[in-house]
Design an enzyme around this catalytic site. Structure first.
Site, PDB file in Angstrom:
ATOM      1  N   HIS A  14      -6.068  -6.457  -1.439  1.00 43.41           N
ATOM      2  CA  HIS A  14      -4.993  -5.494  -1.163  1.00 43.41           C
ATOM      3  C   HIS A  14      -3.754  -6.208  -0.609  1.00 43.41           C
ATOM      4  O   HIS A  14      -3.801  -6.770   0.474  1.00 43.41           O
ATOM      5  CB  HIS A  14      -5.529  -4.452  -0.171  1.00 43.41           C
ATOM      6  CG  HIS A  14      -4.777  -3.151  -0.182  1.00 43.41           C
ATOM      7  ND1 HIS A  14      -4.359  -2.523  -1.333  1.00 43.41           N
ATOM      8  CD2 HIS A  14      -4.381  -2.345   0.848  1.00 43.41           C
ATOM      9  CE1 HIS A  14      -3.751  -1.385  -1.011  1.00 43.41           C
ATOM     10  NE2 HIS A  14      -3.742  -1.263   0.295  1.00 43.41           N
ATOM     11  N   ASP A  19      -8.518  -5.645  -5.814  1.00 40.13           N
ATOM     12  CA  ASP A  19      -8.150  -4.522  -4.941  1.00 40.13           C
ATOM     13  C   ASP A  19      -8.496  -3.208  -5.627  1.00 40.13           C
ATOM     14  O   ASP A  19      -7.973  -2.926  -6.714  1.00 40.13           O
ATOM     15  CB  ASP A  19      -6.646  -4.598  -4.675  1.00 40.13           C
ATOM     16  CG  ASP A  19      -6.126  -3.429  -3.851  1.00 40.13           C
ATOM     17  OD1 ASP A  19      -6.948  -2.732  -3.223  1.00 40.13           O
ATOM     18  OD2 ASP A  19      -4.896  -3.225  -3.831  1.00 40.13           O
ATOM     19  N   SER A  30       0.845  -1.184   0.000  1.00 42.84           N
ATOM     20  CA  SER A  30       0.000   0.000   0.000  1.00 42.84           C
ATOM     21  C   SER A  30       0.894   1.252   0.000  1.00 42.84           C
ATOM     22  O   SER A  30       1.823   1.338  -0.801  1.00 42.84           O
ATOM     23  CB  SER A  30      -0.931  -0.058   1.206  1.00 42.84           C
ATOM     24  OG  SER A  30      -1.962   0.881   1.105  1.00 42.84           O
TER      25      SER A  30
END
Lengths: 480, 480
Positions: free
Chosen positions: B441, B416, B165
């Protein structure tokens, strides 16, 4: 760029300001024309503390560009330690190539130099040391990144960075950190390796010695090597002091021991400057000088001398090649450094540009001197309230690990003492190393001259071809 | 990382703090062990204004390393927006690979998060907005560069950066700017393209909609699409407000219009979180959740309903998959966001992380919303005295021009919603793009689980092979 000696104190000779005293106009008659513009930049690009801003200057000429082609290349000089107009007039290669390639010419002034002063007349005010906080390489590169982005005005066009000496270091680092903004960089005589722990501190003085040794005959370096002691001997008496002062035509005759130190430091820096400006034609880059000034100087030092007094007189004659080539200088002022804009570089050598210099009398023509970070730091704190960060540059730009770098030309002249801190081996096939055996300090960046040796002509041709290939590659990719 | 909605205000749900309330311990029983250490870093790496410093935390485990081999690799997690222990426990792939490769494990905490607070308890003090000045990507990358240099202790050894991320963005940017410090980076689910002008602002919500649409049957997104108006209709009367409050078990029953807005914003963010955490096994990454929670939720929304009241009840049942999977939650508190450490990310989205989000009700299950920099800026100035710099990241890291980048793996799961801002095409053969069709994710960064789909097993194998090749290449080069 200056070799600032670590222990002996600083004596800055390089002529960094393009002042109106004629030393540039005399030689080149200002061949290059441009508009002078301002560009607003944040004072501090890297914090959100305040929104202060100021203007940097840049020089602009789009007369070569095809106005119908919105994608003309930009040739962008990453300005270094001095007034940007001086660099513009001493970087003829960029102009010549821009004309051939139809490029827009931009010379950007480095913050804290010339007229790009963040705090105006208070920029260097000793009572406001906090004004020096934003005088760094990274802030400067961001200034350039913003300026280029502004100049591109949304268009997808190729930009090539050019720079010599410290400007070459900036051009190289700019390509390393902003490869999406410039397709490549010509880093001429850029000693990006002249930092602690990765290059021996005596390399600069060794190369200078070698240049002097081979310039006329070997007696040149023997004489200079003996001169330090000879001058000290003479200076031990009042009569000797007068003899020295008369021989060198000192404006301020020698008095105390500091005067002697200053004279010797001055001589040391003159030799470095002479090697840097050892061009094959008359020029006024650092001072009005004849062609191959080291050879000229060494001509006066070709004989060995039996007495200190004889050596002194020979030294004085030799020095005049540098200090009074025009024959118009009434007396030698070693303290004022007349045209020097040394305030900036002294400060940078106290924050990030921590370059060690030293020498050994056994294998150079210099006195033995050491480099000591502690002493340098104490002086920097005393002078500017700055604590040097000797590892900043290597941490950020990789030192000798350049394996991931691309599209940079590192050119170095072997007559240039700065070549010792230059990149002389290509780390990969996308980095180009060009060696100019007959070249002094970034000779290749200067305009073409009839006296140019073949090696610099070859270098410029190679540089041109590489730069053209970058631009062509850019158009191919961006048209996909 | 959070999708902060531009116009509707912020409602942060992501659970960023590793607090002692059991949401991590319950699921993974803290499998990974480490020492917790401190490292001193300058507050401001980029100016010479002052010499202030503070400590960042890092987690350290060298139990896998061959102690006789002074050149064991370092696997370095570039910590992102939260307590570093939380990331350490949710990044099992790094640990598994370190064990196989004999690597030292380091998880470095991002400044201004967890216990790495530059000004201690005053770090976020609203009366001291100047304390936020050094909360930037570049300062953080410098922290990491210094820490790695310290950990290497002069040895020439390979370091690989890992991140997911925003941590993946940092890992990618770190390799771009410090390629001499890390041999390569695994940037998992790193939306480095989620910035103004280079990615459509509706991509996140479009992908989320698509994930919901295909999770069970198409009625799921139809129902969610109708729910906004249905809830608004019901909320127009006091009886309806009570009906909504009862259905969702709201701790604080709806009263004014702000309460309704907050509820709708909360729902919007839940959907994004569910898509992010749509893993194939029970997990507590963002909240205690069942396997494939989107499918679970959509199971409750498989029928079409004739009345707003029926739809409301279905929505309430569906939402409980996210809000009360454990069955132990007494009432739903949409205002407190319980475990959230949202203070940091909100600030970053007000300085550099200016990510536009919007949606159109005609092609998503969301309400129509626009993104407006002016409104965002006004809110940022009001909340933090910060003026967003929407172009900072693109200026420095190149936006979509990644042609000069090397040795980065960009992995993205197609389940995601952040994949819309990810790098899905390799700009050259030194950058690796790995697509995980069944991945949410950064699923690939999590530890191996029996329920892992083949595509994530394949991805991890590819990542392992590429990372090993970087390390081997490093040893070959450095032994030359």
């Amino acid at each position: 760029m200056l070799a600032t000696s670590g222990v002996c104190g600083l004596a800055i000779l390089i002529l960094l300001s393009f002042s109106g005293n004629g030393f540039v106009t005399a030689s080149v008659n200002l061949p290059f024309k441009y508009e002078i513009k301002d560009f607003q930049v944040p004072l501090d690009h890297f914090s959100f503390l305040k929104n202060a801003s100021f203007n940097i200057r840049y020089l602009y000429n789009d007369s070569f560009a095809d106005k119908g082609n919105k994608r003309s290349p930009i040739f962008f000089y990453t300005g270094n330690e001095g007034d940007i107009e001086w660099f513009a007039q001493n970087t003829g290669f960029l102009w010549e190539l821009a004309e051939k390639q139809g490029a827009v010419v931009v010379f950007a002034e480095h913050r804290y130099y010339g007229k790009s002063l963040p705090f105006g007349s208070n920029t260097f005010n000793k009572t406001m040391p906090e004004n020096l906080a934003y005088f760094t390489v990274e802030q400067t590169l961001e200034d350039f990144a913003l300026l280029i982005t502004y100049l591109k005005n949304g268009a997808d066009l190729p930009v090539v960075a050019f720079g010599g000496s410290y400007g070459g270091m900036l051009a190289a680092w700019f390509r390393m950190k902003y490869p999406h903004i410039v397709v490549g960089s010509l880093a001429a005589s850029a000693p990006i390796l002249q930092f602690p722990g990765i290059t021996p501190c005596d390399i600069f003085n060794k190369i200078t010695t070698s240049v002097f040794h081979t310039a006329y005959n070997g007696n040149c370096t023997v004489n200079i090597g003996k001169s330090w002691k000879a001058i000290e001997n003479l200076a031990s008496t009042d009569a000797g002091k007068k003899q020295i002062s008369d021989a060198f035509h000192l404006c301020n005759p020698l008095k105390g021991p500091d005067d002697l130190t200053n004279l010797l430091d001055y001589l040391e820096l003159v030799y470095g400057n002479l090697a840097m400006a050892n061009y094959p034609y008359n020029n006024s880059f650092l001072a009005p000088l004849p062609a191959y000034p080291v050879r000229q100087m060494c001509f006066y030092l070709k004989e060995l001398h039996k007495t200190d007094a004889d050596l002194l007189q020979a030294m004085a004659n030799a020095l005049a090649v540098y200090t009074n080539y025009t024959g118009t200088v009434k007396c030698l002022d070693i303290s004022s450094n007349s045209n020097a804009d040394d305030s900036g570089w002294n400060i940078q050598s106290c924050n990030q540009m921590v370059m060690p210099f030293c020498s050994n009398s056994s294998d150079t023509m210099y006195r033995t001197s050491t480099w000591d970070l502690k002493q340098v730091s104490e002086k920097c704190i005393r002078d500017y309230h700055l604590t040097p960060k000797p590892n900043d540059i290597i941490l950020r730009y990789g030192g000798r690990d350049l394996s991931s770098v691309s599209n940079i030309i590192f050119s170095n002249g072997l007559l240039d003492p700065w070549s010792g801190g230059g990149v002389l081996q290509a780390p990969n096939d996308q980095v180009h190393v060009i060696i100019i055996p007959e070249g002094a300090h970034h000779l290749d960046l200067r305009k073409s001259e009839p006296a140019d040796p073949p090696s610099v002509k070859d270098a410029r041709k190679k540089e041109e071809n590489i730069i053209i290939s970058w631009i062509e590659q850019f158009y191919i990719w961006s048209n996909k």
